[in-house]
Write an enzyme that holds these catalytic residues in place. Structure first.
Site, PDB file in Angstrom:
ATOM      1  N   SER A 217      37.149 -18.879   0.732  1.00 31.12           N
ATOM      2  CA  SER A 217      37.380 -20.017  -0.144  1.00 31.12           C
ATOM      3  C   SER A 217      37.140 -21.304   0.642  1.00 31.12           C
ATOM      4  O   SER A 217      36.055 -21.500   1.186  1.00 31.12           O
ATOM      5  CB  SER A 217      38.777 -19.942  -0.757  1.00 31.12           C
ATOM      6  OG  SER A 217      38.917 -20.835  -1.835  1.00 31.12           O
ATOM      7  N   GLU A 338      35.472 -13.713  -9.928  1.00 29.32           N
ATOM      8  CA  GLU A 338      36.079 -14.852  -9.225  1.00 29.32           C
ATOM      9  C   GLU A 338      36.910 -15.741 -10.143  1.00 29.32           C
ATOM     10  O   GLU A 338      37.975 -16.225  -9.763  1.00 29.32           O
ATOM     11  CB  GLU A 338      34.991 -15.712  -8.573  1.00 29.32           C
ATOM     12  CG  GLU A 338      34.275 -15.073  -7.402  1.00 29.32           C
ATOM     13  CD  GLU A 338      35.001 -15.220  -6.090  1.00 29.32           C
ATOM     14  OE1 GLU A 338      36.109 -15.766  -6.066  1.00 29.32           O
ATOM     15  OE2 GLU A 338      34.440 -14.775  -5.066  1.00 29.32           O
ATOM     16  N   HIS A 442      39.294 -14.154  -7.539  1.00 28.42           N
ATOM     17  CA  HIS A 442      39.248 -14.920  -6.295  1.00 28.42           C
ATOM     18  C   HIS A 442      40.354 -14.458  -5.364  1.00 28.42           C
ATOM     19  O   HIS A 442      41.510 -14.288  -5.763  1.00 28.42           O
ATOM     20  CB  HIS A 442      39.418 -16.406  -6.629  1.00 28.42           C
ATOM     21  CG  HIS A 442      39.149 -17.325  -5.495  1.00 28.42           C
ATOM     22  ND1 HIS A 442      37.909 -17.459  -4.918  1.00 28.42           N
ATOM     23  CD2 HIS A 442      39.959 -18.191  -4.821  1.00 28.42           C
ATOM     24  CE1 HIS A 442      37.958 -18.365  -3.956  1.00 28.42           C
ATOM     25  NE2 HIS A 442      39.192 -18.814  -3.874  1.00 28.42           N
TER      26      HIS A 442
END
Length: 523
Positions: A217, A338, A442
């Site tokens: 990330s 995600e 995610h």
């Protein structure tokens, strides 16, 4: 749904995910000296005493730069002062200042530029071990290196793992006229940590000439920034980018990215005004006197590094598109779903996605009416599928397709291995029942590589096998720049490797699955 409300909701969703995923499992306390004798290592600044566990050793809270206090607030990292005696490294140091999120209760301690070393136990190896330096995610606003227990990666992969704290939020990325280092202090901290690794990691059995920089990330995007930063030349030898596509865009508020220095300075001026320093004769001196908690309350929810700066002369997206990046092998990928975690959080926050509301939801994220209409045609919402469709738009536009583009651009110059994490039953990172199945959202790959918060997630036997295989791939890449090995499925460079329990297969269909041709035409 206004954009301000969207960004506020996004921040709340992100911090809720981080708070539960990392801190719900309390860190395992260090073993007592009676059962695990402490280990002492000498580095240039002095002696550090860590802890010997079953098969590995940890050294936590080692300073790699001076505390950025007083006049060093918003200054490039300075070398730490040597110490006498033996420094205790048996437990983590403070996280960098941040609101409540990954770190329970947040943090206000600016003396935070520390790192943690996990190294396999036993005698000094005949050959130094590969080193993986991990940069945490958290939107450049929250997170801590100590949240990532790396002992499985260290012991199974035979590598030394270093996890790093770096300045976050306004303290890490403030930009202001006349302030050297504007907008990039957090990135400068990461480079200081890498210099420390080059100089000191040999004392822990690591190979200072074989360093892999990895992150997820915002940590993954940090790796992108370091690839594009001239100041990072020679500081690492390979790169791993997880769910941090280098070609993300600041006009889309999900994937991390960088903003022009002028934009960051506008945000810095707004912050100065909010804390009463807007009209001060010496605004920077005034800002350096402001209490940390007040700065955290005044900073924006969206924090990004600045480009058009000495440390980051170009937007990493533009630099990589032009081929202007450090020539190191790269392992890069994204998760299959995600966007689903954000979509679920936004829906649960009171923003339903139905055929009637879908046009307004899309318009909140895409200001162009023409773009919004095209998205609605490409991703129609029917009676019961609003959540997954919303998640697909977020994931495809902000992660899957930018990751595919980044991988292609990098592969024109360096060896690149691409993956997609696709465990549709990945352990949830938040409690409760989501409004729809999240699949592989995610950050869902992280429990396969680390024990988040110090304790493993519950994995099925097939998921354990996937975790072992992923660690094998990641650490072989760190060792040889090639993740392939005799014990794992072949990973061809020309394909994307789909990672699912007992189903690890190369595929060429990821771009079609994520509507990447559509997003390319949309711009």
């Amino acid at each position: 749904m206004t954009m301000h409300r969207v960004l506020t909701t996004l921040f709340c969703v992100l911090t809720a995910i981080l708070a539960t995923a990392w801190s719900a499992a309390p860190p395992t306390p260090p073993a007592s000296p009676a059962t695990a004798p402490a280990t002492t290592v000498r580095i240039h600044d002095g002696l550090v005493r860590g802890v010997a566990h079953d098969g590995y050793r940890t050294f936590e809270g080692i300073p790699y730069a001076a505390a950025p206090l007083g006049r060093l607030r918003w200054a490039p990292p300075r070398r730490t002062a040597p110490w006498s005696g033996v420094r205790d490294a048996t437990r983590p140091a403070s996280a960098c200042p941040q609101p409540t999120g990954e770190v329970p209760g947040g943090s206000s301690d600016e003396d935070c530029l520390h790192l943690n070393v996990t190294t396999p136990d036993g005698a000094r190896p005949v050959r130094p071990r590969p080193v993986i330096v991990w940069l945490h995610g958290g939107g450049f606003t929250t997170g801590a290196g100590s949240s990532y227990d790396a002992h499985r990666m260290a012991t199974r992969g035979g590598v030394v793992v270093v996890t790093v704290n770096y300045r976050l939020g306004a303290l890490g990325f403030l930009a202001h006229s006349g302030l050297p280092g504007s907008g990039t202090f957090g990135l400068a901290d990461q480079q200081a940590a890498l210099r420390w690794v080059r100089a000191e990691i040999g004392a822990f059995g690591g190979d200072a000439r074989n360093v892999t920089l990895a992150g997820e990330s915002a940590g993954g995007y940090s790796v992108c920034a370091q690839l594009a930063s001239p100041a990072a030349a020679g500081l690492f030898d390979r790169a791993v980018i997880e769910s941090g596509p280098c070609t993300g865009r600041p006009d889309r508020p999900f994937a991390p990215s960088a903003v022009p220095l002028s934009t960051a300075r506008d945000a810095g001026a707004d912050l100065a005004a909010k804390v009463g320093c807007g009209f001060a004769r010496d605004a920077l001196a005034c800002l350096r006197r402001v209490d940390v908690s007040r700065l955290l309350a005044a900073q924006g929810a969206d924090q990004q590094p600045s480009h058009t700066t000495p440390l980051l002369p170009s937007n990493p997206a533009a630099a990589i598109a032009a081929g202007h990046f450090h020539r190191v092998p790269v392992l890069i990928g994204n998760n299959h779903d995600e966007g689903n975690g954000w979509a679920a959080g936004i829906i649960q926050a009171g923003n339903p996605v139905t055929p009637d509301t879908w046009p307004d939801v899309v318009a909140a994220f895409f200001s162009s009416a023409g773009q919004a209409k095209a998205i609605i045609r490409e991703y129609p919402v029917h009676r019961t599928d609003g959540g997954p469709v919303f998640g697909a738009v977020i994931g495809d536009a902000n992660f899957a397709c930018p990751t595919a583009r980044t991988g292609g651009l990098l592969a024109a110059h360096v060896p690149v291995w691409r993956y997609e994490f696709a465990d549709e039953h990945a352990p949830p990172l938040t409690p409760g029942t989501p409004p729809f199945p999240l699949g592989a959202p995610h950050a869902s790959e992280l429990p396969y590589l680390f024990d988040l918060g110090g304790r493993p997630r519950n994995l099925t036997p097939a998921q354990h096998r996937l975790a072992d295989t992923m660690i094998d791939y990641w650490t072989r890449f760190a060792r040889t720049a090639d993740p392939n090995g005799p014990s794992s499925s072949s990973w061809p460079r020309q394909s994307v490797l789909s990672l699912a329990p007992d189903h690890i297969v190369p595929t060429r269909m990821t771009q079609a699955r994520h509507h990447c041709a559509f997003w390319k035409t949309l711009g």
